[in-house]
Design a protein around this motif. Structure first.
Motif, PDB file in Angstrom:
ATOM      1  N   UNK A 153      20.350  65.242  37.858  1.00 53.70           N
ATOM      2  CA  UNK A 153      19.977  63.839  38.077  1.00 53.70           C
ATOM      3  C   UNK A 153      18.461  63.698  38.095  1.00 53.70           C
ATOM      4  N   UNK A 154      17.782  64.662  38.737  1.00 52.12           N
ATOM      5  CA  UNK A 154      16.315  64.645  38.795  1.00 52.12           C
ATOM      6  C   UNK A 154      15.738  64.754  37.381  1.00 52.12           C
ATOM      7  N   UNK A 155      16.282  65.648  36.577  1.00 51.86           N
ATOM      8  CA  UNK A 155      15.799  65.811  35.200  1.00 51.86           C
ATOM      9  C   UNK A 155      16.025  64.534  34.399  1.00 51.86           C
ATOM     10  N   UNK A 156      17.165  63.864  34.608  1.00 55.03           N
ATOM     11  CA  UNK A 156      17.450  62.609  33.895  1.00 55.03           C
ATOM     12  C   UNK A 156      16.461  61.516  34.285  1.00 55.03           C
ATOM     13  N   UNK A 157      16.155  61.414  35.576  1.00 57.40           N
ATOM     14  CA  UNK A 157      15.214  60.387  36.042  1.00 57.40           C
ATOM     15  C   UNK A 157      13.831  60.654  35.461  1.00 57.40           C
ATOM     16  N   UNK A 158      13.396  61.905  35.485  1.00 57.65           N
ATOM     17  CA  UNK A 158      12.082  62.262  34.939  1.00 57.65           C
ATOM     18  C   UNK A 158      12.045  61.962  33.442  1.00 57.65           C
ATOM     19  N   UNK A 159      13.133  62.295  32.759  1.00 59.41           N
ATOM     20  CA  UNK A 159      13.206  62.057  31.311  1.00 59.41           C
ATOM     21  C   UNK A 159      13.164  60.561  31.002  1.00 59.41           C
ATOM     22  N   UNK A 160      13.918  59.770  31.768  1.00 61.61           N
ATOM     23  CA  UNK A 160      13.929  58.320  31.555  1.00 61.61           C
ATOM     24  C   UNK A 160      12.554  57.710  31.808  1.00 61.61           C
ATOM     25  N   UNK A 161      11.888  58.191  32.869  1.00 61.18           N
ATOM     26  CA  UNK A 161      10.560  57.657  33.191  1.00 61.18           C
ATOM     27  C   UNK A 161       9.570  58.002  32.091  1.00 61.18           C
ATOM     28  N   UNK A 162       9.632  59.258  31.601  1.00 63.47           N
ATOM     29  CA  UNK A 162       8.723  59.672  30.529  1.00 63.47           C
ATOM     30  C   UNK A 162       8.996  58.897  29.248  1.00 63.47           C
ATOM     31  N   UNK A 163      10.273  58.655  28.941  1.00 63.08           N
ATOM     32  CA  UNK A 163      10.628  57.904  27.737  1.00 63.08           C
ATOM     33  C   UNK A 163      10.120  56.469  27.834  1.00 63.08           C
ATOM     34  N   UNK A 164      10.287  55.859  28.998  1.00 57.75           N
ATOM     35  CA  UNK A 164       9.812  54.479  29.188  1.00 57.75           C
ATOM     36  C   UNK A 164       8.290  54.423  29.067  1.00 57.75           C
ATOM     37  N   UNK A 165       7.620  55.404  29.639  1.00 56.87           N
ATOM     38  CA  UNK A 165       6.160  55.431  29.589  1.00 56.87           C
ATOM     39  C   UNK A 165       5.694  55.631  28.141  1.00 56.87           C
ATOM     40  N   UNK A 166       6.390  56.492  27.412  1.00 63.07           N
ATOM     41  CA  UNK A 166       6.027  56.720  26.018  1.00 63.07           C
ATOM     42  C   UNK A 166       6.276  55.468  25.187  1.00 63.07           C
ATOM     43  N   UNK A 167       7.361  54.759  25.469  1.00 65.95           N
ATOM     44  CA  UNK A 167       7.673  53.532  24.723  1.00 65.95           C
ATOM     45  C   UNK A 167       6.606  52.475  24.951  1.00 65.95           C
ATOM     46  N   UNK A 168       6.150  52.344  26.192  1.00 71.19           N
ATOM     47  CA  UNK A 168       5.099  51.369  26.502  1.00 71.19           C
ATOM     48  C   UNK A 168       3.793  51.797  25.841  1.00 71.19           C
ATOM     49  N   UNK A 169       3.528  53.079  25.834  1.00 72.65           N
ATOM     50  CA  UNK A 169       2.289  53.580  25.210  1.00 72.65           C
ATOM     51  C   UNK A 169       2.288  53.392  23.708  1.00 72.65           C
ATOM     52  N   UNK A 170       3.449  53.498  23.077  1.00 72.66           N
ATOM     53  CA  UNK A 170       3.546  53.348  21.619  1.00 72.66           C
ATOM     54  C   UNK A 170       3.550  51.877  21.181  1.00 72.66           C
ATOM     55  N   UNK A 171       3.927  51.001  22.062  1.00 74.89           N
ATOM     56  CA  UNK A 171       4.054  49.580  21.700  1.00 74.89           C
ATOM     57  C   UNK A 171       2.691  48.993  21.334  1.00 74.89           C
ATOM     58  N   UNK A 172       2.677  48.201  20.272  1.00 81.14           N
ATOM     59  CA  UNK A 172       1.432  47.570  19.822  1.00 81.14           C
ATOM     60  C   UNK A 172       0.976  46.516  20.833  1.00 81.14           C
ATOM     61  N   UNK A 173       1.936  45.761  21.338  1.00 82.40           N
ATOM     62  CA  UNK A 173       1.604  44.778  22.360  1.00 82.40           C
ATOM     63  C   UNK A 173       2.760  44.712  23.358  1.00 82.40           C
TER      64      UNK A 173
END
Length: 146
Positions: free
Chosen positions: A39-59
């Protein structure tokens, strides 16, 4: 000659049952730790994915940024909660492993006692058999040589 009978057989059975219960509880705790770590690995993975998605977004709109922040705060809180649960489970596992070790020690103690008693009984039975064979040989000799 009577057959071998161990008076503490019920105690040995009971100690064996205690060991089984202790081992089962330890396995359950280990399963809980595995689940918590996953569960901890899933939460960390989800947080990293969300952060990467926001970082990749143009706006990013304010609403999206707010949702990301709420998700990030939840993830951090969840990570802390899971880390605390993981620590608690590791401590419980340590305590339970000591219980398992103690239960094993108790079973082995009774088993060694049983083995010693069996050896003692076997030596007595062998001695009794030797005496019986000697008496039989003497009786046969006496019948042949009156």
């Amino acid at each position: 000659m009577k057959s071998f009978r161990f008076r503490l057989e019920r105690v040995l059975s009971w100690r064996g049952a205690q060991l089984t219960v202790a081992e089962t509880k330890a396995q359950q705790l280990l399963g809980g730790l595995r689940t918590t770590n996953e569960a901890m690995a899933n939460v960390v993975e989800r947080r990293a994915a969300a952060q990467a998605a926001v970082g990749r977004a143009a706006s990013v709109s304010g609403a999206e940024l707010g949702a990301f922040e709420a998700s990030r705060v939840w993830a951090i809180r969840e990570e802390k909660s899971l880390a605390a649960r993981s620590l608690m489970l590791r401590q419980s596992i340590e305590v339970q492993n000591r219980c398992v070790t103690e239960a094993r020690r108790g079973v082995k103690l009774i088993e060694r006692l049983k083995a010693r008693k069996h050896e003692s009984w076997k030596a007595g039975a062998d001695h009794e058999l030797d005496d019986l064979a000697a008496e039989s040989a003497i009786a046969q000799w006496r019948r042949r040589n009156p």
